[in-house]
Design a protein around this motif. Structure first.
Motif, mmCIF file in Angstrom:
data_model
loop_
_atom_site.group_PDB
_atom_site.id
_atom_site.type_symbol
_atom_site.label_atom_id
_atom_site.label_comp_id
_atom_site.label_asym_id
_atom_site.label_seq_id
_atom_site.Cartn_x
_atom_site.Cartn_y
_atom_site.Cartn_z
ATOM 1 N N GLU A 169 -31.631 52.171 -13.806
ATOM 2 C CA GLU A 169 -30.313 52.709 -13.451
ATOM 3 C C GLU A 169 -29.936 53.922 -14.293
ATOM 4 O OE1 GLU A 169 -25.652 51.189 -13.455
ATOM 5 O OE2 GLU A 169 -27.290 49.727 -13.609
ATOM 6 N N THR A 172 -33.161 59.080 -17.408
ATOM 7 C CA THR A 172 -32.952 60.521 -17.196
ATOM 8 C C THR A 172 -34.246 61.308 -17.334
ATOM 9 O OG1 THR A 172 -32.359 60.796 -19.531
ATOM 10 C CG2 THR A 172 -30.546 60.462 -17.965
ATOM 11 N N ASP A 174 -38.125 61.276 -16.377
ATOM 12 C CA ASP A 174 -39.204 60.671 -15.596
ATOM 13 C C ASP A 174 -40.483 60.514 -16.408
ATOM 14 O OD1 ASP A 174 -37.477 60.601 -13.518
ATOM 15 O OD2 ASP A 174 -38.411 62.209 -12.355
ATOM 16 N N TYR A 235 -43.233 52.016 -7.277
ATOM 17 C CA TYR A 235 -42.620 52.737 -8.404
ATOM 18 C C TYR A 235 -41.737 53.892 -7.939
ATOM 19 C CZ TYR A 235 -42.140 55.812 -12.430
ATOM 20 O OH TYR A 235 -41.627 56.640 -13.403
ATOM 21 N N ASP A 236 -42.238 54.733 -7.061
ATOM 22 C CA ASP A 236 -41.462 55.896 -6.628
ATOM 23 C C ASP A 236 -40.171 55.477 -5.932
ATOM 24 O OD1 ASP A 236 -43.280 57.699 -7.662
ATOM 25 O OD2 ASP A 236 -44.414 57.865 -5.788
ATOM 26 N N GLU A 237 -40.261 54.421 -5.106
ATOM 27 C CA GLU A 237 -39.065 53.948 -4.404
ATOM 28 C C GLU A 237 -38.070 53.328 -5.379
ATOM 29 O OE1 GLU A 237 -37.094 53.346 -0.571
ATOM 30 O OE2 GLU A 237 -38.546 54.721 -1.446
ATOM 31 N N GLU A 238 -38.558 52.580 -6.359
ATOM 32 C CA GLU A 238 -37.665 51.998 -7.366
ATOM 33 C C GLU A 238 -36.999 53.083 -8.193
ATOM 34 O OE1 GLU A 238 -39.314 47.527 -8.317
ATOM 35 O OE2 GLU A 238 -40.012 49.163 -9.603
ATOM 36 N N LYS A 239 -37.741 54.096 -8.504
ATOM 37 C CA LYS A 239 -37.177 55.214 -9.278
ATOM 38 C C LYS A 239 -36.062 55.900 -8.492
ATOM 39 C CE LYS A 239 -39.633 58.945 -9.841
ATOM 40 N NZ LYS A 239 -40.675 59.914 -10.288
ATOM 41 N N ARG A 240 -36.282 56.019 -7.183
ATOM 42 C CA ARG A 240 -35.264 56.667 -6.347
ATOM 43 C C ARG A 240 -34.027 55.796 -6.188
ATOM 44 N NH1 ARG A 240 -33.704 56.892 -1.031
ATOM 45 N NH2 ARG A 240 -35.218 55.306 -0.382
ATOM 46 N N LEU A 241 -34.226 54.485 -5.947
ATOM 47 C CA LEU A 241 -33.107 53.576 -5.708
ATOM 48 C C LEU A 241 -32.524 52.989 -6.988
ATOM 49 C CD1 LEU A 241 -34.512 51.688 -2.596
ATOM 50 C CD2 LEU A 241 -32.778 53.491 -2.630
ATOM 51 N N ARG A 242 -33.270 53.140 -8.106
ATOM 52 C CA ARG A 242 -32.811 52.708 -9.433
ATOM 53 C C ARG A 242 -32.588 51.201 -9.529
ATOM 54 N NH1 ARG A 242 -31.184 56.960 -12.857
ATOM 55 N NH2 ARG A 242 -31.387 59.004 -11.835
#
Length: 344
Positions: A169, A172, A174, A235-242
């Motif tokens: 969440e 900042t 990546d 990972y990429d989707e989790e990073k986007r949706l936090r």
């Protein structure tokens, strides 16, 4: 052990009452709001050390009183055993004291003297009609009764999941995110493997014991696995949706009667019978695991059952000491076993 008598003092709507129970079946009958569920809850409290409805424990104490006392008398191999719980309100806090044969005990020691109870209350229909978290909560609560390690793993998993979600969440950078998640990914996987295995194990037990009166129930465990490999894929989707997107916090369980999904297509009677199938398996599993029969507590479960299913349940409970509540006087005509009737 046989449950024989309970004395309640300033507990919910009871000032001072004594009730006696039959070693086979006790029926608590009366109109709504007369205290039937309160009496059943007093029994549950005497066994488990907590009620099953209160949001605040002070609600167990009669309004305007400062203390509630529940004392249960059991017979174990012809010897009398007395269990007492004293609930006292002290300012904004609640104090509970536990006694076995008038000797003060800690809660854990008190609980070791007790048999187990299986409760079927109207709100348990939420296992069928509610969201997946209701079904996960059901599995968690039951498995924890006989597997303390499972309870610990679930607690650890939920704590670690919270920490991991906070990192997702608020991240900042990546570049450092993967490194920050590395420890929690490994930790979560270890907890998740155990949780999933135990849920699968009990699902398999249910599917090995499908029958009620010739009707076959089964449960489909919709497992949501969490592994390092799967975490890398999302990972990429989790990073986007936090937030964490996979894991046993997203598990579900679907119950079928023959080929019918009872959650979506079962009648109210069939849905209640599905819950009773779960409860019957609780009874059998606890009996096998602890080598003692639990007491069965049924709170107004007959109101939406047809006559056939009422008779099915009454026949199945014959091997266990049972206390049930009802508003239906005609239920007495369906009972073909020795019983005590408590009229409220």
């Amino acid at each position: 052990m046989i449950f024989k008598q309970i004395t309640v003092t300033d507990f919910r709507n009871f000032d001072s009452k004594i009730f006696d129970f039959h070693p086979s079946l006790t029926i608590i009958i009366g109109e709504n709001a007369r205290g039937k569920t309160n009496l059943l809850e007093a029994i549950f409290l005497s066994i488990n050390g907590a009620g099953f409805r209160e949001s605040k424990e002070e609600e167990l104490i009669t309004l305007g009183k400062g203390q509630a006392v529940v004392e249960a008398e059991w017979e174990d191999k012809k010897e009398e055993q007395k269990f007492q719980i004293v609930i006292t309100k002290r300012g904004e806090t609640i104090e509970k004291k536990f006694f076995v044969n008038k000797t003060k005990k800690g809660y854990y020691s008190y609980s070791q003297y007790q048999i187990k109870s299986v409760l079927f209350a109207p709100e348990h229909i939420d296992i069928i009609n509610g969201s997946p978290d209701k079904r996960r909560e059901y599995f968690n609560r039951f498995i924890a009764i006989f597997d303390p390690e499972y309870k610990k793993k679930v607690h650890n998993y939920e704590h670690a999941l919270y920490k991991r979600n906070k990192i997702l969440e608020h991240h900042t950078n990546d570049q450092t995110l993967k490194e920050e998640l590395l420890f929690w990914n490994d930790y979560l996987e270890k907890q998740a493997v155990y949780i999933s295995a135990k849920r699968q194990e009990y699902s398999d037990y249910l599917n090995d014991n499908q029958s009620i009166d010739g009707r076959l129930f089964r449960i489909n465990y919709l497992k949501n696995e969490l592994t390092q490999e799967l975490l890398n894929k999302v990972y990429d989707e989790e990073k986007r949706l936090r937030r964490t997107l996979i894991g046993p916090q997203k598990d579900d369980f679907q119950i079928h009667l023959n080929d019918k999904n009872v959650h979506h297509f079962g009648s109210r009677s069939e849905q209640r019978l599905a819950v009773f199938w779960l409860k019957l398996n609780e009874i059998n599993y606890l009996t096998h695991f602890f080598k003692k029969k639990p007491i069965l507590l049924l709170d107004d479960i007959f109101s939406e059952l047809d006559t056939k299913n009422k008779k099915v349940i009454l026949d199945l409970i014959g091997n266990y000491q049972t206390v049930l509540t009802t508003t239906e006087k005609e239920l007495l005509d369906l009972v073909n076993m020795p019983k005590t009737v408590i009229q409220l």
